[in-house]
Motif scaffolding. Structure first.
Motif, PDB file in Angstrom:
ATOM      1  N   PRO A  64     -16.024  -0.931   2.887  1.00  0.00           N
ATOM      2  CA  PRO A  64     -16.524  -0.079   1.803  1.00  0.00           C
ATOM      3  C   PRO A  64     -17.291   1.148   2.275  1.00  0.00           C
ATOM      4  N   ARG A  65     -18.035   1.036   3.371  1.00  0.00           N
ATOM      5  CA  ARG A  65     -18.795   2.191   3.852  1.00  0.00           C
ATOM      6  C   ARG A  65     -17.867   3.278   4.378  1.00  0.00           C
ATOM      7  N   ILE A  66     -16.799   2.870   5.052  1.00  0.00           N
ATOM      8  CA  ILE A  66     -15.835   3.861   5.547  1.00  0.00           C
ATOM      9  C   ILE A  66     -15.126   4.530   4.377  1.00  0.00           C
ATOM     10  N   MET A  67     -14.733   3.715   3.399  1.00  0.00           N
ATOM     11  CA  MET A  67     -14.085   4.269   2.225  1.00  0.00           C
ATOM     12  C   MET A  67     -15.011   5.244   1.495  1.00  0.00           C
ATOM     13  N   THR A  68     -16.269   4.883   1.394  1.00  0.00           N
ATOM     14  CA  THR A  68     -17.245   5.743   0.725  1.00  0.00           C
ATOM     15  C   THR A  68     -17.357   7.092   1.415  1.00  0.00           C
ATOM     16  N   GLN A  69     -17.409   7.074   2.748  1.00  0.00           N
ATOM     17  CA  GLN A  69     -17.485   8.328   3.497  1.00  0.00           C
ATOM     18  C   GLN A  69     -16.269   9.204   3.212  1.00  0.00           C
ATOM     19  N   LYS A  70     -15.108   8.590   3.100  1.00  0.00           N
ATOM     20  CA  LYS A  70     -13.893   9.348   2.783  1.00  0.00           C
ATOM     21  C   LYS A  70     -14.000   9.993   1.406  1.00  0.00           C
ATOM     22  N   LEU A  71     -14.471   9.205   0.432  1.00  0.00           N
ATOM     23  CA  LEU A  71     -14.531   9.713  -0.937  1.00  0.00           C
ATOM     24  C   LEU A  71     -15.559  10.829  -1.088  1.00  0.00           C
ATOM     25  N   THR A 109      -9.363  15.477  -7.666  1.00  0.00           N
ATOM     26  CA  THR A 109      -9.925  14.230  -8.173  1.00  0.00           C
ATOM     27  C   THR A 109      -8.909  13.097  -8.092  1.00  0.00           C
ATOM     28  N   LEU A 110      -7.659  13.384  -8.460  1.00  0.00           N
ATOM     29  CA  LEU A 110      -6.621  12.358  -8.388  1.00  0.00           C
ATOM     30  C   LEU A 110      -6.332  11.957  -6.946  1.00  0.00           C
ATOM     31  N   GLU A 111      -6.377  12.923  -6.049  1.00  0.00           N
ATOM     32  CA  GLU A 111      -6.178  12.613  -4.633  1.00  0.00           C
ATOM     33  C   GLU A 111      -7.287  11.693  -4.124  1.00  0.00           C
ATOM     34  N   MET A 112      -8.498  11.942  -4.588  1.00  0.00           N
ATOM     35  CA  MET A 112      -9.619  11.080  -4.217  1.00  0.00           C
ATOM     36  C   MET A 112      -9.389   9.653  -4.710  1.00  0.00           C
ATOM     37  N   ILE A 113      -8.861   9.523  -5.921  1.00  0.00           N
ATOM     38  CA  ILE A 113      -8.582   8.194  -6.460  1.00  0.00           C
ATOM     39  C   ILE A 113      -7.510   7.488  -5.632  1.00  0.00           C
ATOM     40  N   VAL A 114      -6.480   8.227  -5.226  1.00  0.00           N
ATOM     41  CA  VAL A 114      -5.424   7.635  -4.386  1.00  0.00           C
ATOM     42  C   VAL A 114      -6.023   7.077  -3.098  1.00  0.00           C
ATOM     43  N   GLU A 115      -6.894   7.850  -2.472  1.00  0.00           N
ATOM     44  CA  GLU A 115      -7.529   7.397  -1.227  1.00  0.00           C
ATOM     45  C   GLU A 115      -8.354   6.139  -1.464  1.00  0.00           C
ATOM     46  N   GLY A 116      -9.101   6.114  -2.565  1.00  0.00           N
ATOM     47  CA  GLY A 116      -9.939   4.955  -2.855  1.00  0.00           C
ATOM     48  C   GLY A 116      -9.129   3.715  -3.161  1.00  0.00           C
ATOM     49  N   VAL A 117      -8.091   3.872  -3.975  1.00  0.00           N
ATOM     50  CA  VAL A 117      -7.271   2.723  -4.361  1.00  0.00           C
ATOM     51  C   VAL A 117      -6.542   2.138  -3.154  1.00  0.00           C
ATOM     52  N   GLY A 147       0.798  -1.222   0.000  1.00  0.00           N
ATOM     53  CA  GLY A 147       0.000   0.000   0.000  1.00  0.00           C
ATOM     54  C   GLY A 147       0.830   1.272   0.000  1.00  0.00           C
ATOM     55  N   ASN A 148       1.895   1.293   0.770  1.00  0.00           N
ATOM     56  CA  ASN A 148       2.755   2.482   0.818  1.00  0.00           C
ATOM     57  C   ASN A 148       3.440   2.731  -0.521  1.00  0.00           C
ATOM     58  N   VAL A 149       3.804   1.632  -1.188  1.00  0.00           N
ATOM     59  CA  VAL A 149       4.429   1.766  -2.505  1.00  0.00           C
ATOM     60  C   VAL A 149       3.421   2.302  -3.523  1.00  0.00           C
ATOM     61  N   ILE A 150       2.198   1.790  -3.446  1.00  0.00           N
ATOM     62  CA  ILE A 150       1.149   2.265  -4.357  1.00  0.00           C
ATOM     63  C   ILE A 150       0.918   3.761  -4.171  1.00  0.00           C
ATOM     64  N   ARG A 151       0.790   4.173  -2.922  1.00  0.00           N
ATOM     65  CA  ARG A 151       0.561   5.597  -2.644  1.00  0.00           C
ATOM     66  C   ARG A 151       1.730   6.438  -3.156  1.00  0.00           C
ATOM     67  N   SER A 152       2.943   5.943  -2.942  1.00  0.00           N
ATOM     68  CA  SER A 152       4.122   6.684  -3.391  1.00  0.00           C
ATOM     69  C   SER A 152       4.141   6.841  -4.913  1.00  0.00           C
ATOM     70  N   ILE A 153       3.813   5.750  -5.635  1.00  0.00           N
ATOM     71  CA  ILE A 153       3.807   5.798  -7.096  1.00  0.00           C
ATOM     72  C   ILE A 153       2.730   6.749  -7.606  1.00  0.00           C
ATOM     73  N   LEU A 154       1.531   6.639  -7.032  1.00  0.00           N
ATOM     74  CA  LEU A 154       0.424   7.480  -7.493  1.00  0.00           C
ATOM     75  C   LEU A 154       0.665   8.950  -7.157  1.00  0.00           C
ATOM     76  N   GLU A 155       1.214   9.214  -5.994  1.00  0.00           N
ATOM     77  CA  GLU A 155       1.488  10.612  -5.633  1.00  0.00           C
ATOM     78  C   GLU A 155       2.585  11.199  -6.500  1.00  0.00           C
ATOM     79  N   ASN A 156       3.555  10.366  -6.868  1.00  0.00           N
ATOM     80  CA  ASN A 156       4.595  10.846  -7.777  1.00  0.00           C
ATOM     81  C   ASN A 156       4.007  11.155  -9.156  1.00  0.00           C
ATOM     82  N   GLU A 157       3.086  10.304  -9.600  1.00  0.00           N
ATOM     83  CA  GLU A 157       2.404  10.565 -10.872  1.00  0.00           C
ATOM     84  C   GLU A 157       1.606  11.861 -10.805  1.00  0.00           C
TER      85      GLU A 157
END
Length: 260
Positions: free
Chosen positions: A234-241, A217-225, A121-131
């Motif tokens: 899923p309900r907690i994730m939905t509230q975040k999004l 919008t991209l930040e929202m996608i990072v949080e969801g992914v 997960g940390n690697v995914i966040r790092s890659i997406l934030e770099n993108e």
């Protein structure tokens, strides 16, 4: 089309015309072709010195985006992420691989492929934030060119005024021409200010606003992914999004995505 941009251009032109007319002047008195060459042409071609040819030639295409209403599909993105989260909870992470190619967002596809591949997960966040940073960097590079143009325009306006004053001083023996020549000399200053403050800087601001919307919008996608990768409810994730959405958009889909 973004009608606000059109209203700003047409409305601004109308206010300038009204100002000239109500002050007792005429439109012919503020129209001067040499001043246009100096301020618009001179300031634009100065960009060629400071930036690559591909950037200066592509500048108008980028500025044209100010006439378009951006649609980053936030509503559809939330719905897709919620559906994928529920699917991953029922069938497992590997089940997400089916249908990834049907997603409209390349950024989301990239993130979810990393999830399917079992990436941390940390690697995914790092890659997406770099993108995200690279995308924003490209946007800001274009906006910087526009801002530079806005900075050059008043300077070229002053240069035109100086050129006009030189011509006026070279013809001092004709007293009747001093007033008109002074007026023409000052027109370039007016053009430089108008170009920078009425057109170029507002275009830059509109593009900055669009960039901020896309980054959110991209930040929202990072949080969801990353929530899907971490197996978050899923309900907690939905509230975040939903917190990323405008109130009107949020209200329109909240009952649907939050259903039991």
């Amino acid at each position: 089309m973004d009608i606000a941009t059109l209203i700003g251009i047409v409305g601004g032109a109308a206010m300038i015309v009204m100002s000239v007319i109500t002050s007792g002047g005429t439109m012919g008195g503020i129209i001067d072709i040499p001043s246009v060459f100096m301020t618009v042409g001179g300031s634009y071609f100065a960009l060629y010195i400071g930036f690559p040819l591909s950037k200066t030639l592509g500048l108008f295409k980028v500025m044209g985006k100010a006439f378009k209403v951006p649609d980053f599909g936030e509503k559809q993105i939330v719905q897709n992420l919620v559906a994928l989260s529920e699917k991953a909870r029922r069938e497992g992470i590997l089940a997400l691989e089916d249908g990834l190619d049907d997603l409209d967002s390349p950024f989301m596809r990239m993130g979810l492929r990393l999830v399917v591949d079992g990436t941390d997960g940390n690697v995914i966040r790092s890659i997406l934030e770099n993108e995200m940073n690279q995308i924003e960097g490209r946007h800001m590079a274009w906006i910087n060119i526009i801002n530079q143009w806005a900075g050059f325009a008043p300077g070229f306006g002053m240069m035109g005024t100086v050129v006009g004053l030189i011509g006026m001083l070279n013809n001092l023996e004709d007293k009747s021409s001093l007033g008109p020549n002074m007026a023409v000399a000052l027109i370039t200053t007016l053009y430089g200010s108008m170009l920078a403050n009425w057109l170029i800087t507002p275009f830059s601001q509109k593009l900055l606003t669009q960039n901020a919307m896309e980054m959110k919008t991209l930040e929202m996608i990072v949080e969801g992914v990353t929530a899907i990768q971490g197996g978050e409810n899923p309900r907690i994730m939905t509230q975040k999004l939903l917190t990323y959405l405008e109130p009107t958009v949020r209200k329109s889909i909240e009952s649907e995505v939050m259903k039991d």
